[in-house]
Write a protein that holds these residues in place. Structure first.
Motif, PDB file in Angstrom:
ATOM      1  N   ASN A 156     -39.779  -8.230  -1.148  1.00 28.99           N
ATOM      2  CA  ASN A 156     -38.917  -8.527  -2.350  1.00 28.99           C
ATOM      3  C   ASN A 156     -38.074  -7.510  -2.659  1.00 28.99           C
ATOM      4  O   ASN A 156     -37.906  -6.817  -1.835  1.00 28.99           O
ATOM      5  CB  ASN A 156     -39.994  -8.722  -3.598  1.00 28.99           C
ATOM      6  CG  ASN A 156     -40.670  -7.324  -3.670  1.00 28.99           C
ATOM      7  OD1 ASN A 156     -40.381  -6.075  -3.291  1.00 28.99           O
ATOM      8  ND2 ASN A 156     -41.883  -7.350  -4.022  1.00 28.99           N
ATOM      9  N   LEU A 157     -37.141  -7.712  -3.667  1.00 28.65           N
ATOM     10  CA  LEU A 157     -36.047  -6.730  -4.130  1.00 28.65           C
ATOM     11  C   LEU A 157     -36.505  -5.567  -3.949  1.00 28.65           C
ATOM     12  O   LEU A 157     -35.926  -4.359  -3.487  1.00 28.65           O
ATOM     13  CB  LEU A 157     -35.483  -7.229  -5.363  1.00 28.65           C
ATOM     14  CG  LEU A 157     -34.228  -6.299  -5.617  1.00 28.65           C
ATOM     15  CD1 LEU A 157     -33.058  -6.645  -4.566  1.00 28.65           C
ATOM     16  CD2 LEU A 157     -33.617  -6.911  -6.911  1.00 28.65           C
ATOM     17  N   ASP A 158     -37.614  -5.370  -4.648  1.00 30.36           N
ATOM     18  CA  ASP A 158     -37.999  -3.673  -4.745  1.00 30.36           C
ATOM     19  C   ASP A 158     -38.389  -3.038  -3.564  1.00 30.36           C
ATOM     20  O   ASP A 158     -37.708  -1.955  -3.181  1.00 30.36           O
ATOM     21  CB  ASP A 158     -39.258  -3.493  -5.479  1.00 30.36           C
ATOM     22  CG  ASP A 158     -39.902  -2.134  -5.621  1.00 30.36           C
ATOM     23  OD1 ASP A 158     -39.345  -1.271  -6.352  1.00 30.36           O
ATOM     24  OD2 ASP A 158     -40.884  -1.732  -5.045  1.00 30.36           O
ATOM     25  N   GLY A 159     -39.043  -3.758  -2.321  1.00 26.99           N
ATOM     26  CA  GLY A 159     -39.200  -3.167  -1.184  1.00 26.99           C
ATOM     27  C   GLY A 159     -37.979  -3.186  -0.376  1.00 26.99           C
ATOM     28  O   GLY A 159     -38.130  -2.229   0.497  1.00 26.99           O
ATOM     29  N   TRP A 160     -37.174  -4.179  -0.425  1.00 31.80           N
ATOM     30  CA  TRP A 160     -35.868  -3.831   0.511  1.00 31.80           C
ATOM     31  C   TRP A 160     -35.113  -2.712  -0.002  1.00 31.80           C
ATOM     32  O   TRP A 160     -34.567  -2.106   0.704  1.00 31.80           O
ATOM     33  CB  TRP A 160     -35.053  -5.280   0.151  1.00 31.80           C
ATOM     34  CG  TRP A 160     -35.590  -6.510   0.258  1.00 31.80           C
ATOM     35  CD1 TRP A 160     -36.602  -6.612   1.386  1.00 31.80           C
ATOM     36  CD2 TRP A 160     -35.368  -7.649  -0.209  1.00 31.80           C
ATOM     37  NE1 TRP A 160     -36.970  -7.852   1.393  1.00 31.80           N
ATOM     38  CE2 TRP A 160     -36.275  -8.850   0.422  1.00 31.80           C
ATOM     39  CE3 TRP A 160     -34.468  -8.236  -1.197  1.00 31.80           C
ATOM     40  CZ2 TRP A 160     -36.274 -10.173   0.003  1.00 31.80           C
ATOM     41  CZ3 TRP A 160     -34.618  -9.564  -1.609  1.00 31.80           C
ATOM     42  CH2 TRP A 160     -35.323 -10.689  -0.677  1.00 31.80           C
ATOM     43  N   ILE A 161     -34.972  -2.587  -1.255  1.00 32.66           N
ATOM     44  CA  ILE A 161     -34.278  -1.195  -1.909  1.00 32.66           C
ATOM     45  C   ILE A 161     -34.915  -0.008  -1.303  1.00 32.66           C
ATOM     46  O   ILE A 161     -34.233   0.830  -0.486  1.00 32.66           O
ATOM     47  CB  ILE A 161     -34.072  -1.169  -3.437  1.00 32.66           C
ATOM     48  CG1 ILE A 161     -33.115  -2.423  -3.716  1.00 32.66           C
ATOM     49  CG2 ILE A 161     -33.330   0.248  -3.754  1.00 32.66           C
ATOM     50  CD1 ILE A 161     -33.060  -2.440  -5.391  1.00 32.66           C
ATOM     51  N   ARG A 162     -36.407   0.108  -1.526  1.00 30.61           N
ATOM     52  CA  ARG A 162     -37.200   1.043  -1.208  1.00 30.61           C
ATOM     53  C   ARG A 162     -36.916   1.443   0.433  1.00 30.61           C
ATOM     54  O   ARG A 162     -36.764   2.390   0.846  1.00 30.61           O
ATOM     55  CB  ARG A 162     -38.417   1.166  -1.309  1.00 30.61           C
ATOM     56  CG  ARG A 162     -38.663   1.025  -2.984  1.00 30.61           C
ATOM     57  CD  ARG A 162     -39.924   1.339  -3.321  1.00 30.61           C
ATOM     58  NE  ARG A 162     -40.144   1.290  -4.939  1.00 30.61           N
ATOM     59  CZ  ARG A 162     -39.688   2.113  -5.697  1.00 30.61           C
ATOM     60  NH1 ARG A 162     -39.604   3.326  -4.937  1.00 30.61           N
ATOM     61  NH2 ARG A 162     -39.763   2.190  -7.038  1.00 30.61           N
TER      62      ARG A 162
END
Length: 259
Positions: A156-162
């Protein structure tokens, strides 16, 4: 009685070729060799040495992996390792990793280098072939997993950014979670399949794509090694955009509008 001039006929050097040697009444004729004739004799030529007669074999090229550091260029690397064909051959061998612009290579990028310098290849091989140190074992005797292998990221967006931030940290690319998230929400609202088909870039045939709306030439030029070559891939899109923003603005954190 007048005295006549009588000259003793001189024996020519050319006619004095023999000398009689007594041999019990018989005469043995021996040839005489003058000093001039003896000194003019040509000396024997020495045989060529092995080094002169056998051509030295050319040193074969050896491949090694080179990690780009800050300040490097393809020309500098080619000169350092004496690459046959220079930077153009180095670029040709690494086109997939470098992208369409040979002037843009970034720290952390790994290049395949064909060098004729045996010492350089030997040092690199020694380092790469050295056995890895075993992981430290806790009291229970089970080897601890490395941080990279233990880290998992949600899709998800959080995982992609991290995940992008971890890759950026390894490559020395600046940026923060807040800076990336803010720009993603402005550019695509978090949709990795977003595409802009109406602006000036689209009119020129290079529409902006992905989370941070990157056009294909920029994505290729600032692609980060180790990530996907698909501009719609969330992590590849974020890292390439942040790499571009770092080169132009110092960091994605400094971007607060269209870039």
């Amino acid at each position: 009685m007048p005295r006549g001039k009588h000259r003793r006929t001189r024996t020519s050097q050319l006619t004095r070729r023999v000398v009689a040697v007594g041999t019990g009444g018989a005469a043995l004729a021996l040839p005489l060799i003058g000093a001039t004739q003896a000194s003019a004799a040509e000396p024997a030529r020495s045989a060529p040495t092995v080094a002169q007669s056998v051509p030295q074999a050319a040193q074969p090229a050896t491949s090694l992996t080179y990690t780009v550091t800050k300040g490097d260029s393809l020309a500098r690397i080619a000169n350092k390792y004496d690459v046959s064909g220079g930077w153009k051959q180095l670029y040709k061998d690494n086109r997939a990793a470098v992208g369409d612009n040979p002037q843009l290579i970034h720290p952390g990028l790994k290049l395949k280098v064909k060098t004729a310098k045996a010492d350089a290849a030997k040092k690199t091989a020694t380092k790469s072939s050295a056995p890895a140190k075993p992981a430290a074992k806790p009291a229970g005797g089970v080897a601890q997993a490395t941080q990279a292998s233990a880290t998992t990221y949600p899709n998800n967006l959080d995982g992609w950014i991290r995940e992008a931030l971890d890759i950026m940290a390894q490559k020395g690319i600046p940026g923060s979670y807040d800076g990336i998230y803010r720009n993603i929400m402005r550019e695509s609202s978090g949709n990795p399949q977003a595409i802009n088909n109406w602006d000036s870039n689209a009119a020129q045939g290079t529409p902006s794509k992905g989370l941070l709306q990157v056009i294909d030439p920029t994505f290729a030029a600032y692609h980060v090694a180790g990530t996907s070559f698909d501009p719609y891939d969330p992590v590849a899109n974020i890292t390439a955009a942040c790499n571009y923003a770092a080169a132009r603005y110092g960091s994605i954190d400094n971007v607060n509008g269209p870039y």
